[in-house]
Structure formats: structure tokens, C-alpha cells
Design a protein around this motif. Structure first.
Motif: not given
Length: 257
Positions: A85, A95, A146
């Protein structure tokens, strides 16, 4: 100065409201009597009774199997999803889908997984709980990794590629070491959540393979006993240990990197 001190009053009231029941639970787990509400002296007898309970031992083994397996799968898949991502797509929809299991109510996710198992005509057991917890934990690992990726130095990856390293080599030797603290934190978070998770396990487990939270639920329906307090105290100790280990190992990996 007086105003600043008064600001701490709601703070300490909130902490007392949250942690006083937990403190009482821990104290009552060492109660010599059978009443969970009247303290009759210090004793470790209920911890001995807890160890001798076959249902609790079975639930603990099932929980550890599910937690270990789902953590391993969630860590690998969540890390790969986070890298994909962040590095290879720019889609807000993807996302959102990546972290959707973490923000969905547990009941909604549990019913959805149960319907999915029914559609594919899959039997329920430890494997179904393991896969369900993998989906649940993967979202948390993705979110943590992330976040770590946003602070990673992409110039190191570019330099590695310019010097002739393959994308796979760059990922192993450059990207992963930078993500190690986030991966570790995500893995321990997934493990802790899997141990404590009840709703998803309740819907996706078979009656013959209950996890520890399901065993606890079946016991507290007939009333809280010092045995339950002892078990809750041990689970609380495991959670605190996981948090402390996460913080220490994250600092260690950050200093080494």
C-alpha cells in the motif's frame, strides 16, 4: 498554579475509575475464602485449583495454538500489505480496506466470517478461529507497519537499487531492518489481541475446541469465583508483560538500526 493542579483531578479520577476494579480483582484472587467479595486472608490455593482445571488447560492450549498461528500469518501478510500500500499503490479505497477489520465492530466481523464459512461449507474448529484471528490481527499489523513506513528513509532503498541490488534483496536488507520495530510491535499486538479476543472466537469456534475466553465465559455465567479472579490476574500479567517486552525490544531494534 491552582488551575493547573485542578486539571489533574479529572485525570486521576478517570484512572481510579478504570484501574480500581482491576486492583480489587487482583487482590481477591489471593483470597483464602470462597467468596469473591469478602476478603478472608491471603492464600495461593485458587491458583492451584486453576492449574488442576482440565477445561482451563484445554482452553489455554487452544488459545496459544490460535494466537501463535494467527500472529505468524498476520505478521507476514500485514507487513506485505503495508509495504504494497505504501510503495506500490496510491488508492484510498485499498488503504481503507486494509484496516477495515480493525475498525469494524467485532460482532459484525464475526457474523460475516461465520456466513463466509457457511458459504464455502467449511467446518468449524481451531483452523476457522485461526484464520478469523489472522484477518483481525492483520489489520492491526498493517496499520502499525504502515505508520513505521511513513518515517522510513526511501533514499536508502533507492541507493540500494542504483547499486544493482534486486527489489527482493533491497526489501530483505534495507526495508525490513527499518521496519523491524514496527513489525515486532504489530506482531505482539496481534498476539495479545488474539489471546483476549472472545466475540470472533465464539462465532467461529466449534463446541469441542473452545478457546480460553470462551471457557471463561462459560464459567462466569454461574457467578464469579476466586478461581476466575486468579485466571484474570494471570491474563493481566501476560498482557502487561507483552506491553513491556514490546517497548523494550522496539527501543533495542531502533538503536541497532
Amino acid at each position: 498554579m491552582r488551575r493547573s493542579r485542578l486539571l489533574y483531578v479529572p485525570f486521576w479520577v478517570a484512572y481510579a475509575f478504570l484501574y480500581t476494579p482491576i486492583l480489587v480483582l487482583v487482590v481477591m484472587s489471593f483470597n483464602a475464602g470462597e467468596s469473591p467479595y469478602i476478603y478472608e486472608g491471603f492464600s495461593l490455593d485458587w491458583y492451584g485449583v486453576l492449574v488442576q482445571n482440565a477445561k482451563i488447560r484445554e482452553g489455554l492450549v487452544n488459545t496459544l495454538i490460535v494466537a501463535a498461528g494467527s500472529t505468524a500469518l498476520a505478521t507476514v501478510l500485514g507487513t506485505l500489505l503495508a509495504v504494497g500500500l505504501a510503495r506500490h499503490t496510491r488508492s484510498r479505497a485499498l488503504d481503507a480496506l486494509g484496516v477495515l477489520p480493525a475498525v469494524l465492530p467485532d460482532l459484525v466481523l464475526a457474523i460475516g466470517l461465520l456466513v463466509f464459512y457457511a458459504m464455502i461449507k467449511s467446518t468449524l474448529g481451531l483452523h476457522s478461529v485461526l484464520l478469523a484471528h489472522t484477518v483481525f490481527g492483520m489489520a492491526f499489523v498493517t496499520a502499525v507497519v504502515r505508520t513505521r513506513l511513513t518515517g522510513a528513509d526511501t533514499s536508502l532503498e533507492e541507493a540500494s537499487m542504483d547499486l544493482g541490488a534486486t527489489p527482493f534483496t533491497t526489501f530483505l536488507r534495507v526495508t525490513l531492518p527499518q521496519l523491524a520495530p514496527g513489525i515486532l510491535a504489530g506482531a505482539l499486538l496481534a498476539f495479545t489481541l488474539s489471546i483476549d479476543e472472545f466475540v470472533i472466537a465464539y462465532f467461529t469456534a466449534a463446541p469441542t475446541t473452545p478457546t480460553l475466553p470462551i471457557v471463561i465465559y462459560s464459567m462466569v455465567r454461574f457467578g464469579v469465583t476466586p478461581e476466575i479472579n486468579a485466571l484474570a490476574t494471570l491474563l493481566l500479567l501476560v498482557s502487561f508483560t507483552a506491553v513491556i517486552v514490546t517497548q523494550r525490544m522496539t527501543r533495542l531494534t531502533e538503536s541497532l538500526s
